[in-house]
Design a protein around this motif. Structure first.
Motif, PDB file in Angstrom:
ATOM      1  N   ARG A   1      57.479  35.171  13.081  1.00 26.77           N
ATOM      2  CA  ARG A   1      56.749  34.294  14.004  1.00 26.77           C
ATOM      3  C   ARG A   1      57.679  33.749  15.080  1.00 26.77           C
ATOM      4  NH1 ARG A   1      53.788  31.345   9.117  1.00 26.77           N
ATOM      5  NH2 ARG A   1      52.346  33.017   8.616  1.00 26.77           N
ATOM      6  N   ARG A  37      47.309  26.431  13.661  1.00 23.76           N
ATOM      7  CA  ARG A  37      47.468  27.889  13.620  1.00 23.76           C
ATOM      8  C   ARG A  37      46.426  28.515  12.704  1.00 23.76           C
ATOM      9  NH1 ARG A  37      49.817  31.582  10.285  1.00 23.76           N
ATOM     10  NH2 ARG A  37      50.630  33.422  11.302  1.00 23.76           N
ATOM     11  N   ASP A  38      46.249  27.921  11.505  1.00 21.54           N
ATOM     12  CA  ASP A  38      45.261  28.454  10.562  1.00 21.54           C
ATOM     13  C   ASP A  38      43.844  28.373  11.131  1.00 21.54           C
ATOM     14  OD1 ASP A  38      47.138  29.133   8.669  1.00 21.54           O
ATOM     15  OD2 ASP A  38      46.850  27.327   7.461  1.00 21.54           O
ATOM     16  N   LEU A  89      43.432  31.081  13.859  1.00 18.05           N
ATOM     17  CA  LEU A  89      43.328  32.427  13.308  1.00 18.05           C
ATOM     18  C   LEU A  89      41.996  32.643  12.600  1.00 18.05           C
ATOM     19  CD1 LEU A  89      46.958  33.034  12.015  1.00 18.05           C
ATOM     20  CD2 LEU A  89      45.822  34.058  13.998  1.00 18.05           C
ATOM     21  N   ARG A  90      41.513  31.630  11.895  1.00 18.45           N
ATOM     22  CA  ARG A  90      40.197  31.752  11.244  1.00 18.45           C
ATOM     23  C   ARG A  90      39.097  31.962  12.276  1.00 18.45           C
ATOM     24  NH1 ARG A  90      39.871  26.981   6.805  1.00 18.45           N
ATOM     25  NH2 ARG A  90      41.886  27.409   5.891  1.00 18.45           N
ATOM     26  N   ALA A 132      39.425  33.248  15.280  1.00 20.40           N
ATOM     27  CA  ALA A 132      39.577  34.589  15.854  1.00 20.40           C
ATOM     28  C   ALA A 132      39.031  35.651  14.898  1.00 20.40           C
ATOM     29  CB  ALA A 132      41.048  34.861  16.165  1.00 20.40           C
ATOM     30  N   GLU A 133      39.319  35.489  13.606  1.00 16.61           N
ATOM     31  CA  GLU A 133      38.791  36.428  12.609  1.00 16.61           C
ATOM     32  C   GLU A 133      37.272  36.419  12.607  1.00 16.61           C
ATOM     33  OE1 GLU A 133      40.477  35.089   8.960  1.00 16.61           O
ATOM     34  OE2 GLU A 133      42.489  35.704   9.507  1.00 16.61           O
ATOM     35  N   ARG A 178      41.920  38.584   7.485  1.00 19.47           N
ATOM     36  CA  ARG A 178      43.369  38.670   7.601  1.00 19.47           C
ATOM     37  C   ARG A 178      43.909  39.880   6.855  1.00 19.47           C
ATOM     38  NH1 ARG A 178      46.165  32.822   7.870  1.00 19.47           N
ATOM     39  NH2 ARG A 178      44.222  32.345   8.898  1.00 19.47           N
ATOM     40  N   LEU A 190      43.589  42.756   9.143  1.00 17.69           N
ATOM     41  CA  LEU A 190      44.558  42.680  10.226  1.00 17.69           C
ATOM     42  C   LEU A 190      45.952  43.048   9.748  1.00 17.69           C
ATOM     43  CD1 LEU A 190      43.416  39.377  11.967  1.00 17.69           C
ATOM     44  CD2 LEU A 190      43.120  41.709  12.801  1.00 17.69           C
ATOM     45  N   GLN A 191      46.323  42.646   8.543  1.00 12.68           N
ATOM     46  CA  GLN A 191      47.646  42.956   8.024  1.00 12.68           C
ATOM     47  C   GLN A 191      47.784  44.437   7.709  1.00 12.68           C
ATOM     48  OE1 GLN A 191      48.277  40.254   4.786  1.00 12.68           O
ATOM     49  NE2 GLN A 191      48.659  38.532   6.144  1.00 12.68           N
TER      50      GLN A 191
END
Length: 69
Positions: free
Chosen positions: A9, A41-42, A45-46, A48-49, A56, A59-60
């Motif tokens: 990061r 950040r969490d 990202l949630r 965006a998901e 996630r 994505l990973q």
């Protein structure tokens, strides 16, 4: 040293909040016991998901599902 250097990061974004938004975020982070930046950040990202309809885990794995039109 790192299995995937892209997972480090290093990217940084700036978010400007007004006093009310800052108070809300800090109260939520205090309630949850998280650092405000980690919580933000969490949450980002949630969202965006949810918007892209991926998880996630997907994505990973490095591949995004194709959405039907």
């Amino acid at each position: 040293m790192y299995p995937d250097r892209k997972r480090i990061r290093e990217s940084r974004l700036t978010v400007r909040l007004d006093e009310y938004e800052d108070e809300l975020l800090r109260a939520m982070s205090k309630y949850l016991g998280e650092h405000p930046s980690t919580l933000l950040r969490d949450l980002a990202l949630r969202q965006a998901e949810e918007l892209f309809g991926v998880s996630r885990d997907t994505l990973q794995a490095g591949s995004l599902p194709h959405r039907a039109a």
